[in-house]
Each structure stands twice: as C-alpha cells, then as structure tokens.
Write an enzyme that holds these catalytic residues in place. Structure first.
Site, PDB file in Angstrom:
ATOM      1  CE  LYS A  13      40.735  35.519  40.468  1.00 23.60           C
ATOM      2  NZ  LYS A  13      41.747  36.556  40.259  1.00 23.60           N
ATOM      3  NE  ARG A  88      37.247  39.810  44.170  1.00 26.12           N
ATOM      4  CZ  ARG A  88      37.308  39.428  42.899  1.00 26.12           C
ATOM      5  NH1 ARG A  88      36.538  38.474  42.453  1.00 26.12           N
ATOM      6  NH2 ARG A  88      38.140  40.021  42.076  1.00 26.12           N
ATOM      7  NE  ARG A 127      41.896  40.625  31.966  1.00 21.03           N
ATOM      8  CZ  ARG A 127      41.576  40.400  33.233  1.00 21.03           C
ATOM      9  NH1 ARG A 127      41.667  39.195  33.727  1.00 21.03           N
ATOM     10  NH2 ARG A 127      41.196  41.381  33.999  1.00 21.03           N
ATOM     11  NE  ARG A 161      37.592  42.511  33.680  1.00 21.77           N
ATOM     12  CZ  ARG A 161      37.966  41.685  34.652  1.00 21.77           C
ATOM     13  NH1 ARG A 161      38.117  40.391  34.401  1.00 21.77           N
ATOM     14  NH2 ARG A 161      38.204  42.136  35.854  1.00 21.77           N
ATOM     15  NE  ARG A 172      40.480  44.243  38.925  1.00 20.26           N
ATOM     16  CZ  ARG A 172      40.789  44.012  37.645  1.00 20.26           C
ATOM     17  NH1 ARG A 172      40.928  45.030  36.792  1.00 20.26           N
ATOM     18  NH2 ARG A 172      40.942  42.792  37.204  1.00 20.26           N
TER      19      ARG A 172
HETATM   20  P1  AP5 Z   1      43.306  35.911  33.840  1.00 19.21           P
HETATM   21  O1  AP5 Z   1      43.200  34.419  33.811  1.00 19.21           O
HETATM   22  O2  AP5 Z   1      42.313  36.691  33.062  1.00 19.21           O
HETATM   23  O3  AP5 Z   1      43.394  36.397  35.363  1.00 19.21           O
HETATM   24  P2  AP5 Z   1      42.326  36.393  36.524  1.00 19.21           P
HETATM   25  O4  AP5 Z   1      43.007  35.866  37.729  1.00 19.21           O
HETATM   26  O5  AP5 Z   1      41.060  35.707  36.089  1.00 19.21           O
HETATM   27  O6  AP5 Z   1      42.130  37.946  36.696  1.00 19.21           O
HETATM   28  P3  AP5 Z   1      40.860  38.885  36.804  1.00 19.21           P
HETATM   29  O7  AP5 Z   1      41.351  40.268  36.523  1.00 19.21           O
HETATM   30  O8  AP5 Z   1      39.720  38.394  35.982  1.00 19.21           O
HETATM   31  O9  AP5 Z   1      40.541  38.754  38.304  1.00 19.21           O
HETATM   32  P4  AP5 Z   1      39.813  39.720  39.165  1.00 19.21           P
HETATM   33  O10 AP5 Z   1      39.687  38.879  40.363  1.00 19.21           O
HETATM   34  O11 AP5 Z   1      40.406  41.048  39.361  1.00 19.21           O
HETATM   35  O12 AP5 Z   1      38.466  40.048  38.322  1.00 19.21           O
HETATM   36  P5  AP5 Z   1      36.969  39.563  38.458  1.00 19.21           P
HETATM   37  O13 AP5 Z   1      36.379  39.522  37.103  1.00 19.21           O
HETATM   38  O14 AP5 Z   1      36.850  38.389  39.337  1.00 19.21           O
HETATM   39  O15 AP5 Z   1      44.781  36.296  33.368  1.00 19.21           O
HETATM   40  C1  AP5 Z   1      45.152  37.642  33.147  1.00 19.21           C
HETATM   41  C2  AP5 Z   1      46.010  37.746  31.875  1.00 19.21           C
HETATM   42  O16 AP5 Z   1      47.253  37.108  32.130  1.00 19.21           O
HETATM   43  C3  AP5 Z   1      45.383  37.038  30.664  1.00 19.21           C
HETATM   44  O17 AP5 Z   1      45.543  37.847  29.536  1.00 19.21           O
HETATM   45  C4  AP5 Z   1      46.159  35.735  30.533  1.00 19.21           C
HETATM   46  O18 AP5 Z   1      46.317  35.377  29.163  1.00 19.21           O
HETATM   47  C5  AP5 Z   1      47.488  36.071  31.169  1.00 19.21           C
HETATM   48  N1  AP5 Z   1      48.017  34.936  31.915  1.00 19.21           N
HETATM   49  C6  AP5 Z   1      47.307  34.078  32.715  1.00 19.21           C
HETATM   50  N2  AP5 Z   1      48.133  33.133  33.220  1.00 19.21           N
HETATM   51  C7  AP5 Z   1      49.377  33.417  32.737  1.00 19.21           C
HETATM   52  C8  AP5 Z   1      50.668  32.812  32.909  1.00 19.21           C
HETATM   53  N3  AP5 Z   1      50.843  31.714  33.677  1.00 19.21           N
HETATM   54  N4  AP5 Z   1      51.709  33.390  32.254  1.00 19.21           N
HETATM   55  C9  AP5 Z   1      51.543  34.487  31.475  1.00 19.21           C
HETATM   56  N5  AP5 Z   1      50.354  35.085  31.274  1.00 19.21           N
HETATM   57  C10 AP5 Z   1      49.286  34.567  31.903  1.00 19.21           C
HETATM   58  O19 AP5 Z   1      36.320  40.786  39.276  1.00 19.21           O
HETATM   59  C11 AP5 Z   1      36.144  42.068  38.698  1.00 19.21           C
HETATM   60  C12 AP5 Z   1      35.417  42.978  39.688  1.00 19.21           C
HETATM   61  O20 AP5 Z   1      34.106  42.433  39.989  1.00 19.21           O
HETATM   62  C13 AP5 Z   1      36.083  43.129  41.066  1.00 19.21           C
HETATM   63  O21 AP5 Z   1      37.082  44.135  41.059  1.00 19.21           O
HETATM   64  C14 AP5 Z   1      34.857  43.489  41.941  1.00 19.21           C
HETATM   65  O22 AP5 Z   1      34.482  44.839  41.787  1.00 19.21           O
HETATM   66  C15 AP5 Z   1      33.757  42.622  41.360  1.00 19.21           C
HETATM   67  N6  AP5 Z   1      33.666  41.290  41.991  1.00 19.21           N
HETATM   68  C16 AP5 Z   1      33.880  40.092  41.373  1.00 19.21           C
HETATM   69  N7  AP5 Z   1      33.717  39.079  42.247  1.00 19.21           N
HETATM   70  C17 AP5 Z   1      33.403  39.646  43.436  1.00 19.21           C
HETATM   71  C18 AP5 Z   1      33.158  39.106  44.740  1.00 19.21           C
HETATM   72  N8  AP5 Z   1      33.213  37.783  44.980  1.00 19.21           N
HETATM   73  N9  AP5 Z   1      32.884  39.981  45.743  1.00 19.21           N
HETATM   74  C19 AP5 Z   1      32.814  41.311  45.512  1.00 19.21           C
HETATM   75  N10 AP5 Z   1      33.064  41.886  44.314  1.00 19.21           N
HETATM   76  C20 AP5 Z   1      33.359  41.054  43.286  1.00 19.21           C
END
Ligand code: AP5
Length: 215
Positions: A13, A88, A127, A161, A172
């Site tokens: 994402k 979410r 990552r 992170r 997660r």
């Molecule tokens: P990346 O693009 O970083 O993946 P992502 O989907 O953004 O993953 P996140 O871990 O950031 O998502 P998340 O939803 O767990 O975390 P968030 O910060 O929202 O890609 C990952 C890796 O793969 C990268 O290194 C990339 O290079 C590689 N990659 C990407 N595409 C690829 C491909 N096609 N092929 C190969 N490699 C690839 O949330 C963190 C925490 O915040 C949550 O756990 C929660 O506690 C809280 N939180 C956030 N939002 C909310 C909400 N709305 N409600 C409640 N709690 C929330």
C-alpha cells in the site's frame, strides 16, 4: 479523485501510494504514518497509540478517523486523496463516508492488493526507509542504487519500524483478517472494488493500478 488502497501488512500500500503521489500529485493519507509521527512527538494520541501499535493491534476508531478528518481539512479541495491503511474496521468505513460527504468528496475506487500471506513476513521484516525523506526500500527487493545512499534525497541514514518483527506482523495479519477484510463486501456492494495482484513485480502492480484510475 479519492481512492482507498486495501491490503494486509506488507501488501504494498505504502509503496504504491508513494508512486501515485509522485506521478499524480495526489496526497497519501497514511494513518500508520500519522500515528508514528504522534508517537515520536509524544502527543496525547501518540502516548495512547504507542503500546497498541507495538503489539500490532488496532488503535481506536475515534482517534484514526479524527486524524483523517484533520488531514483532509488541511488539503486543498481539488487535491486527490489516497487512503493508505484506513479504513480498517466497519466503524471506520462508516466514518469515512461521513468525512468525505461532509467535505463534498466521494469515493472513486477501492483497490485491494491481493497477496500471499506467506510472503508478507519476509516483505515486512526486510523493509527499511530513508530517515530523511521516508523513501521505502527492502533488503532483497529494492536496495538503494548506491549502497547506503538514498536514491531520492541522498540521505545516508535509514531506519526500521519497531513493529516490523515477525511476532507483531503475525498479529497485524490476524487483525486484518478479523477486522479489515470483512469491510470489503460493503464496498463490493457499491461496485467500487478492483482487485490487483499484489504479488506481481512492483512496476506491474503500479501499471495495474494506473489502469484502474484511467477508467
Ligand atoms: P509496503 O508498501 O511498505 O507495505 P504496506 O502495505 O504499506 O505495509 P504496512 O506494514 O505499512 O501496512 P500496515 O497496514 O501493517 O501498517 P500501517 O503503517 O498502516 O511494502 C512492504 C515491503 O514490501 C517494502 O519493503 C516494499 O519494498 C516491498 N514490496 C512492496 N510491493 C512489493 C512487490 N510487488 N514485490 C516485492 N516487494 C514489494 O499501520 C501500523 C500500525 O498502526 C497498525 O498495526 C495499527 O496499530 C496502527 N494503525 C494504522 N492505521 C490504523 C487504523 N486505520 N485503525 C487502527 N489502527 C491503525
């Protein structure tokens, strides 16, 4: 245009949102990034969110929906929004409807990145990002072109992170299955969901998303 990128941790994402920002001048609204900034600044929201995020659980609906509303209010009305990691839960999906309609916006697309969960732990634990500009990299899939130097800003410091360890990633993923995947039928019933193969190479994923936006 207002779009949601949906998918479990590591689905890509953030990677794809950055590319849309660079190409279309849209704004990435990542609740994860907003919460991490709040944790770093030790705001009341950050102090409440820190332990929850370290466990890999979800922060309260009211907190994240308020953050989204504030960010949208700070944007120009004509700037497109990419919702990354929000909504979410069903309550957040309902809140987003009200947030958008209250600002004269509507949802154009929900893009679900479909991924094989077995690959996600490797993606997330490998990552890292530039400490200066936030550009994302990966130990295996996307190293900087010059070792130790950010392609985008020339920065030489990188960070990882605290929730990118295997145990937290598995929590997660379980949270995604239990609370986030069930909101897809809400959007399916509105005919706004497109599923994209998130296991393809990054450029192919980007091209598939661009085709959706061109419709
Ligand atoms: P990346 O693009 O970083 O993946 P992502 O989907 O953004 O993953 P996140 O871990 O950031 O998502 P998340 O939803 O767990 O975390 P968030 O910060 O929202 O890609 C990952 C890796 O793969 C990268 O290194 C990339 O290079 C590689 N990659 C990407 N595409 C690829 C491909 N096609 N092929 C190969 N490699 C690839 O949330 C963190 C925490 O915040 C949550 O756990 C929660 O506690 C809280 N939180 C956030 N939002 C909310 C909400 N709305 N409600 C409640 N709690 C929330």
């Amino acid at each position: 245009m207002n779009i949601i990128l949906l998918g479990p941790p590591g689905a890509g994402k953030g990677t794809q949102a950055q590319r849309l920002v660079d190409k279309h001048g849209m704004r990435q609204l990542s609740t994860g990034d907003m919460l991490r900034a709040a944790v770093k600044a030790e705001t009341p929201v950050g102090l409440e969110a820190k332990a929850v995020m370290e466990r890999g659980e979800l922060v309260s609906d009211a907190i994240v929906s308020a953050l989204i509303g504030e960010e949208l209010d700070a944007m120009g009305p004509d700037v497109g929004a990419i919702f990354d990691g929000y909504p979410r839960t069903a309550a957040q999906a309902e809140a987003l409807d009200a947030i958008l309609s209250g600002r004269g916006r509507h949802l154009d697309h929900v893009i679900e990145l479909e991924v094989d969960e077995d690959a996600l732990v490797e993606r997330v634990t490998g990552r890292f990002t530039c400490a200066n500009c936030g550009k994302g990299y990966h130990d295996t899939f996307e190293q900087p072109k010059a070792l130790g130097v950010c392609d985008k800003c020339g920065g030489t410091e990188f960070k990882r992170r605290p929730d990118d360890n295997e145990a937290t990633v598995r929590t997660r993923m379980a949270e995604y299955r239990a609370k986030t995947a069930p909101i897809l039928p809400i959007y399916d019933s509105r005919g706004v969901v497109t599923r994209v193969n998130g296991m393809a190479e990054m450029d192919h994923v980007t091209a598939a998303i661009e085709r959706v936006l061109a419709v």
